[in-house]
Design an enzyme around this catalytic site. Structure first.
Site, PDB file in Angstrom:
ATOM      1  N   ASP A   1      -5.675 -81.131 123.271  1.00 46.01           N
ATOM      2  CA  ASP A   1      -5.913 -81.933 124.460  1.00 46.01           C
ATOM      3  C   ASP A   1      -6.340 -81.012 125.606  1.00 46.01           C
ATOM      4  OD1 ASP A   1      -5.393 -84.899 125.446  1.00 46.01           O
ATOM      5  OD2 ASP A   1      -4.599 -83.584 127.005  1.00 46.01           O
TER       6      ASP A   1
ATOM      7  N   HIS B   1      -2.775 -86.932 117.696  1.00 46.50           N
ATOM      8  CA  HIS B   1      -3.186 -86.147 118.856  1.00 46.50           C
ATOM      9  C   HIS B   1      -2.127 -85.133 119.287  1.00 46.50           C
ATOM     10  CE1 HIS B   1      -6.017 -85.481 122.054  1.00 46.50           C
ATOM     11  NE2 HIS B   1      -5.115 -85.701 122.997  1.00 46.50           N
TER      12      HIS B   1
ATOM     13  N   TYR C   1      -9.732 -85.199 137.921  1.00 43.19           N
ATOM     14  CA  TYR C   1     -10.529 -85.247 139.151  1.00 43.19           C
ATOM     15  C   TYR C   1     -11.306 -83.949 139.335  1.00 43.19           C
ATOM     16  CZ  TYR C   1     -11.460 -86.148 144.156  1.00 43.19           C
ATOM     17  OH  TYR C   1     -12.062 -86.358 145.381  1.00 43.19           O
TER      18      TYR C   1
END
Length: 375
Positions: free
Chosen positions: A182, A356, A306
């Site tokens: 990840d 995952h 972001y």
């Protein structure tokens, strides 16, 4: 092995009891949202799931988690003015391979608790002395005990990779590798791009390479590749947190800082959005959620989305050594796209079980793959 310039201060996890009491009181006062039709995962985290998990959470033993973490040497240092927390676990085998373990989102150093002993002491876990690793397991800036975030500049994965290289060098490792999933996989690839002197390679569970729209790029694709594209399409249909974090992270952070149940609901990633494939246990989910709550770190963890979207970085083909382990119920890296973006993929394995968060689900399978890649 000796450090150079950074100050490394011993650090143990010891949350004040008042914080745990406050958490329990908040859980006992939970106001649940009305259930959606059918109370299924189709609308997001179901009310019934949350009610069950809140009941478990009120009885959850955080001190046992602290004990597991504190069983390994912990430290805090500062890099670029930013506090960095990490575990540093050296093997009894002095010539062991130095390895940095880079955690996931919304994970933490807790991702790797079941992997530490087999990696550090392979002989006791079915391996050979030459399979041993010295481990450095940092909390990413803004996660866990690598808080507060200092300065007015957001951290990107590339900046984290540079900081991790500084950390490893300062700990005396002239040569090392990295493993991650990840967000940790993204940091690992950034280190492969950096490819510092002595870099032994990046072992990742995903290479996030996507269709570019180039003519003919899917020529020759078969059932396997189109199934992988289908999995990606499904993920995009449920991954609203990506959009929220990348566009309005401080808005969602307000709820996550004030409500532990909001934190728990946002941890639906560990449940694979309810598609029935996750092998992560309820206690593992609660341990992660508790760590985020107690450190009030969701706001700064979410800001990576972001920052990445606004980094302005141009796509780069990695020239560093990379190994990929693809787990059955995880993002299915498409090899043709991965090899387009990464010039030195020297290891590729596919595993019939796990998702995952494979380090939580099937940790010994990840350990075995690391031994092969870094042999």
């Amino acid at each position: 092995m000796s450090s150079t310039t950074l100050e490394h201060r011993p650090f143990s996890v010891a949350v004040p009891q008042a914080d745990l009491d406050d958490l329990r009181e908040r859980l006992e006062r939970t106001r649940f949202a009305p259930a959606a039709p059918g109370d299924s995962w189709d609308y997001g985290t179901p009310a019934s799931y949350l009610r069950d998990m809140v009941g478990r959470w009120t009885a959850f033993d955080w001190r046992a988690v602290e004990d597991r973490v504190n069983a390994y040497p912990g430290f805090r240092t500062e890099i670029d003015g930013q506090p960095i927390h990490y575990l540093h676990v050296r093997s009894q085998h002095e010539d062991a391979t130095p390895l940095l373990l880079a955690h996931s989102y919304p994970g933490s150093i807790l991702d790797f608790l079941d992997m530490i002993d087999p990696l550090v002491d392979p002989v006791a876990h079915g391996g050979r002395p030459e399979d041993a690793f010295h481990l450095v397991i940092p909390s990413m800036p803004g996660f866990g005990f690598s808080t507060p975030v200092v300065g007015d500049t957001d951290w990107t994965m590339a900046r984290v990779a540079r900081a991790y290289d500084v950390l490893m060098r300062d700990l005396g490792y002239a040569s090392y590798g990295i493993h991650g999933s990840d967000g940790g996989a993204m940091v690992s690839r950034e280190l492969a791009i950096l490819d510092p002197e002595g870099f032994l390679g990046a072992h990742v569970l995903q290479l996030f390479s996507f269709p570019s729209g180039a003519p003919g790029e899917m020529d020759g694709f078969g059932e396997k590749e189109f199934a992988a594209l289908g999995h990606l399409q499904w993920f995009q249909s449920v991954g609203a947190y990506n959009t929220m974090n990348a566009s309005r992270p401080q808005t969602v952070a307000a709820g996550l800082a004030d409500s532990p149940v909001a934190v728990l609901a946002y941890h639906e990633l560990f449940e694979s959005f309810g598609n029935g494939t996750s092998l992560v246990s309820a206690d593992q989910v609660l341990a992660q959620a508790t760590l985020y709550w107690l450190t009030n770190s969701y706001a700064t963890a979410a800001r990576y989305h972001y920052a990445e979207q606004r980094s302005g970085a141009e796509p780069v083909v990695s020239q560093g050594r990379i190994g990929v382990a693809v787990f059955k119920d995880d993002f299915q890296t498409i090899r043709a796209f991965a090899e387009r973006d990464n010039a030195r993929i020297e290891h590729w394995s596919e595993h019939p079980r796990g998702g995952h968060y494979a380090s939580l689900e099937v940790p010994l399978d990840v350990v075995a793959d690391l031994r092969v890649f870094f042999a």
